[in-house]
Motif scaffolding. Sequence first.
Motif, PDB file in Angstrom:
ATOM      1  N   LEU A   1       0.831  -1.210   0.000  1.00 42.16           N
ATOM      2  CA  LEU A   1       0.000   0.000   0.000  1.00 42.16           C
ATOM      3  C   LEU A   1       0.864   1.258   0.000  1.00 42.16           C
ATOM      4  CD1 LEU A   1      -2.925  -0.533   2.548  1.00 42.16           C
ATOM      5  CD2 LEU A   1      -3.134   0.084   0.141  1.00 42.16           C
ATOM      6  N   ASN A   2       1.900   1.239   0.829  1.00 38.79           N
ATOM      7  CA  ASN A   2       2.748   2.426   0.938  1.00 38.79           C
ATOM      8  C   ASN A   2       3.612   2.650  -0.296  1.00 38.79           C
ATOM      9  OD1 ASN A   2       2.368   3.886   3.673  1.00 38.79           O
ATOM     10  ND2 ASN A   2       2.228   1.710   4.154  1.00 38.79           N
ATOM     11  N   GLU A   3       3.919   1.569  -1.015  1.00 41.05           N
ATOM     12  CA  GLU A   3       4.618   1.726  -2.306  1.00 41.05           C
ATOM     13  C   GLU A   3       3.704   2.455  -3.299  1.00 41.05           C
ATOM     14  OE1 GLU A   3       6.030  -2.012  -3.876  1.00 41.05           O
ATOM     15  OE2 GLU A   3       7.071  -2.472  -1.997  1.00 41.05           O
ATOM     16  N   ILE A   4       2.415   2.040  -3.323  1.00 38.55           N
ATOM     17  CA  ILE A   4       1.442   2.679  -4.214  1.00 38.55           C
ATOM     18  C   ILE A   4       1.277   4.159  -3.834  1.00 38.55           C
ATOM     19  CG2 ILE A   4      -1.027   2.743  -4.858  1.00 38.55           C
ATOM     20  CD1 ILE A   4      -0.968  -0.347  -4.467  1.00 38.55           C
ATOM     21  N   LEU A   5       1.225   4.413  -2.511  1.00 37.57           N
ATOM     22  CA  LEU A   5       1.070   5.784  -2.030  1.00 37.57           C
ATOM     23  C   LEU A   5       2.260   6.656  -2.453  1.00 37.57           C
ATOM     24  CD1 LEU A   5      -0.481   7.852  -0.229  1.00 37.57           C
ATOM     25  CD2 LEU A   5       0.900   7.040   1.686  1.00 37.57           C
TER      26      LEU A   5
ATOM     27  N   VAL B   1       1.935   9.950  -4.842  1.00 40.02           N
ATOM     28  CA  VAL B   1       2.326  11.291  -4.384  1.00 40.02           C
ATOM     29  C   VAL B   1       3.386  11.894  -5.315  1.00 40.02           C
ATOM     30  CG1 VAL B   1       3.490  12.549  -2.511  1.00 40.02           C
ATOM     31  CG2 VAL B   1       1.651  10.927  -1.985  1.00 40.02           C
ATOM     32  N   ALA B   2       4.287  11.025  -5.816  1.00 36.96           N
ATOM     33  CA  ALA B   2       5.334  11.505  -6.736  1.00 36.96           C
ATOM     34  C   ALA B   2       4.715  11.984  -8.054  1.00 36.96           C
ATOM     35  CB  ALA B   2       6.337  10.393  -6.998  1.00 36.96           C
ATOM     36  N   MET B   3       3.649  11.304  -8.490  1.00 39.71           N
ATOM     37  CA  MET B   3       3.015  11.662  -9.763  1.00 39.71           C
ATOM     38  C   MET B   3       2.121  12.902  -9.640  1.00 39.71           C
ATOM     39  SD  MET B   3       2.019   7.893 -11.148  1.00 39.71           S
ATOM     40  CE  MET B   3       1.009   8.456 -12.496  1.00 39.71           C
ATOM     41  N   GLN B   4       1.500  13.061  -8.477  1.00 39.21           N
ATOM     42  CA  GLN B   4       0.626  14.225  -8.290  1.00 39.21           C
ATOM     43  C   GLN B   4       0.749  14.720  -6.855  1.00 39.21           C
ATOM     44  OE1 GLN B   4      -3.350  13.904  -9.963  1.00 39.21           O
ATOM     45  NE2 GLN B   4      -4.168  15.224  -8.359  1.00 39.21           N
ATOM     46  N   GLN B   5       1.286  15.928  -6.710  1.00 42.48           N
ATOM     47  CA  GLN B   5       1.528  16.470  -5.360  1.00 42.48           C
ATOM     48  C   GLN B   5       0.231  16.643  -4.581  1.00 42.48           C
ATOM     49  OE1 GLN B   5       3.809  20.099  -5.157  1.00 42.48           O
ATOM     50  NE2 GLN B   5       5.526  18.887  -4.425  1.00 42.48           N
ATOM     51  N   PRO B   6       0.252  16.356  -3.266  1.00 46.05           N
ATOM     52  CA  PRO B   6      -0.938  16.603  -2.438  1.00 46.05           C
ATOM     53  C   PRO B   6      -1.286  18.093  -2.420  1.00 46.05           C
ATOM     54  CG  PRO B   6       0.633  15.198  -1.282  1.00 46.05           C
ATOM     55  CD  PRO B   6       1.333  15.714  -2.500  1.00 46.05           C
TER      56      PRO B   6
END
Length: 441
Positions: free
Chosen positions: A361-365, A369-374
């Motif tokens: 899950l944290n790998e996906i997260l 996040v790298a692809m689209q900034q929060p």
Amino acid sequence: MSKPIVAVVGRPNVGKSTLFNDLAGQQISIVKDTPGVTRDRIYADVSWLDRSFTLIDTGGIEPESNDIILSQMREQAQIAIDTADVIIFLTDVRQGLVDSDSKVADMLRRSHKPVILVVNKVDDMDKYMADVYEFYNLGIGEPIPVSAIGKLGLGDMLDEVIKHFPEDAGKDEDDDRPRVAIVGKPNVGKSSIINRLLGKNRVIVSDIAGTTRDAIDTVIKYNGKEYVFIDTAGLRRKNKIKEEIEKYSIIRTVSAVERADIVIVVIDATEGITEQDAKIAGIAHERGKGIIIAVNKWDAIEKNDKTVKEFTDKIKDTLSFMSYAEIIFISAETGQRIGKIYELVDQIIESQNLRVPTGVLNEILTEAVAMQQPPSDKGKRLRIYYITQVSVKPPTFVMFVNDKQLTHFSYTRYIENKIRDAFGFRGTSIRFINRERKEKE
């Protein structure tokens, strides 16, 4: 897990909607000083101490009214009485005990359900207690004085309500057979679908909208596996005020959805998807159930090579809040694709029980996040430290963040879509809980 159902009933204008809004914690019912203003029955989830239940607000019962709306409200209230585990019978200390109260009490006595007699508008206990005692004459137990507007006496009332909950309320974990509720507006073919699945006419089917009077559980064995189908009832149509009639099925829908793992929302292909269908689907979505949208009477539609796509797009547009729902085009009349329902149910049960390891899950997260900034607000950016799955049915994830105020709905949806891309979770909703954690933690 099925929650007990509590119905608030009584004559018009005794304060049912005010009481309902107090307990629900939000303005849900229309409240106005005119008898008969609460037209729709409305429901809400309520918790008291460690018990949760579904509260139903009803239109006022006017036992012998010939007025069409009031007589329909009497029908609505009767359904609430039939379906509820406990009934709160609300009366009005200012009006005193009137003949209509006795007639409502007779209706309730015939139900053989636990009835809590509540006397409303007792804003001053010393001043009104002598008048409260008059309600002992109804012969249905001790009257509990409350003031819905002043929020007085509600705790005593709720203590009494939860005493009557069934011991096993919410405890059907032992039965691991898939429980499937078939819901939808009257006359869309719910009973016909069960008959077709069953192979024999066990459920009465007729062309009169809402001839199924009660919710019926039917156990069907398919490929060596048992499934429990819950058929939901409409109401026998008494007249032609269609928009009122369509609202009647909501209480039984809520009751059936509570008991189900998966909900099949049946839509009439000849009518297309309506606002009422969206309301019914929304009940299942709110409760985190698996969802199948079954478009019935597909044989009655003239089709070309674009019909399925156009119909699917319209459904997805109307039900944009639940894009995960599975859509199937069927005909109970001809049996077309009916067998595929079992396949979808099995797939959704698998999705509902899927657990994703925290590391994955944290790998996906991290990738998301790298692809689209929060999002950020006033120079402060959302940081998501960690995500973990905490439960199934529905799959529920906790995200640890620096500031809950910054977790925008659209970004949570983006994370959800990334998780769905990786693991599917077909046909089931996914829940997210945001927890704040300070940087130094």
